[in-house]
Design an enzyme around this catalytic site. Structure first.
Site, PDB file in Angstrom:
ATOM      1  N   LYS A 188      31.080  43.406  40.208  1.00  0.00           N
ATOM      2  CA  LYS A 188      30.754  43.101  38.812  1.00  0.00           C
ATOM      3  C   LYS A 188      29.538  43.870  38.327  1.00  0.00           C
ATOM      4  CE  LYS A 188      33.378  39.086  38.014  1.00  0.00           C
ATOM      5  NZ  LYS A 188      33.521  37.683  37.712  1.00  0.00           N
ATOM      6  N   LYS A 233      46.197  43.029  41.027  1.00  0.00           N
ATOM      7  CA  LYS A 233      46.339  41.616  40.683  1.00  0.00           C
ATOM      8  C   LYS A 233      46.660  41.466  39.190  1.00  0.00           C
ATOM      9  CE  LYS A 233      43.391  37.580  40.774  1.00  0.00           C
ATOM     10  NZ  LYS A 233      42.129  36.986  41.183  1.00  0.00           N
ATOM     11  N   LYS A 268      44.418  39.197  32.845  1.00  0.00           N
ATOM     12  CA  LYS A 268      44.517  39.154  31.382  1.00  0.00           C
ATOM     13  C   LYS A 268      43.690  40.255  30.735  1.00  0.00           C
ATOM     14  CE  LYS A 268      40.881  35.821  31.362  1.00  0.00           C
ATOM     15  NZ  LYS A 268      40.726  34.556  32.003  1.00  0.00           N
TER      16      LYS A 268
END
Ligand code: TRP
Length: 331
Positions: free
Chosen positions: A114, A196, A199
């Site tokens: 991240k 994966k 969204k």
């Protein structure tokens, strides 16, 4: 009656959920909720590591709550609540920060990923994210924490922190076990089955949203990437078909062998249509409930209030004990 063990889990309160979130997490939570005393949080404090638009954030958090309930987490039987409404989370997180080493937090792969992805906002919250997660779990003395495989390292650090604390102060925390459900297949992108399902993927055909209507669902499955032969068979060499088989299996309860048999001699077209229909049928009642709940603000508010109170009560017991053990003064 034997006392049930406690289960804890939650999701971040950002944006719509995908079929991957449902089959990988929510659906399993519902399966487990008879067996355990369950706490499910809308993890809105965790979402703050990324800058949120306040109006959207507020809405998304309420939508997630409604979706939990629509998916079958009965707020009369489970404690379904908001993390940010229970101040014990932030308090215990602070205390646990002082029992967590910078070195171990720096090894977290999610932190490393991240901070590369949000290089302009590598805030301290991103770094101490796993400590807040440890506080969530430990406050409720959870024995079992169903999570995706990407959270495995966070569960390990939670155990390490709890063991470290217990070693100094006695048995304060239950040591939690991660639970990776047998049924919870990792659902991959329909456009690239090596990634994966997410969204945040720009290609909207890559993921099914829980709010997609039947036509959209069927269209997206029709377009799903497969491979050049035409046999419905599970295997590493067939990631696209294998992913669709995982989805179909999760929804219908059928094994890979049963699915192979059902579609032997039939082409991909038939199979994809069957997957699309099965998914749409599975989601239809959830979607209807969700729409109804979104309109029933009073009911949702009442559920939130009641469950927040229970969460406060349970978590404060642990927090008081922790404070006492470490020598914070009381009056
Ligand atoms: N980090 C988890 C995720 O992104 C969400 C989460 C926060 C959580 N606190 C938790 C999950 C406690 C389980 C238990 O999926």
């Amino acid at each position: 009656m034997e006392e049930k063990k406690t289960l804890y889990s939650g999701m971040q309160a950002t944006g719509a959920l995908t079929l991957g979130n449902y089959l990988g997490a929510l659906k399993n939570w519902v399966r487990l909720n008879e067996e355990y005393d369950c706490f499910f949080g809308v993890m809105d404090l965790h979402s703050l590591t990324v800058r949120q638009n306040p109006a959207e954030f507020r809405q998304n958090a309420r939508k997630l709550y409604a979706l939990y309930v629509a998916a079958g987490l009965d707020p009369e039987k489970n404690c379904v609540y908001f993390q940010s409404h229970v101040s014990a989370h932030a308090e215990l997180a602070w205390i646990l920060n002082c029992f967590t080493y910078v070195g171990e937090l720096g090894r977290m792969t999610q932190y490393k990923d991240k901070s590369l992805k949000h290089a302009d906002n590598v805030n301290a919250g991103l770094f101490t994210y796993p400590v807040l997660m440890a506080a969530d779990i430990l406050l409720y003395q959870a024995a079992v924490v169903p999570v995706g495989i990407d959270q495995k390292q966070h569960l390990e650090i939670t155990r390490d922190i709890a063991e470290r604390f217990n070693k100094i102060y006695g048995d304060v925390f239950t040591i939690p076990d991660a639970y990776f459900g047998k049924h919870s297949a990792k659902i991959m992108s329909l456009a690239d089955p090596t990634k994966k399902m997410s969204k945040s993927d720009e290609n909207t055909n890559s993921h099914i949203l829980l709010t997609d209507d039947k036509d959209t669902i069927i269209r997206k499955f029709k377009r799903a990437v497969t491979d050049s032969d035409t046999v419905v068979r599970y295997g590493e060499d067939k990631p696209g078909i294998s992913n669709l088989m995982d989805i179909y299996g999760s929804v219908t309860g059928k094994t890979h062998e049963q699915i192979e048999e059902e579609f032997s001699g039939r082409g991909y077209g038939d199979f994809k249509l069957a997957v699309g229909e099965a998914v749409a049928d599975e989601l239809a009642p959830l979607q209807a409930d969700y729409e109804r709940l979104l309109k029933d603000k009073a009911y949702i508010d009442e559920c939130i209030k009641k469950n927040d109170d229970r969460a406060r009560y349970v978590s404060n017991k642990t927090l008081r004990k922790v404070k006492k053990k470490i020598g914070l003064t009381e009056v």
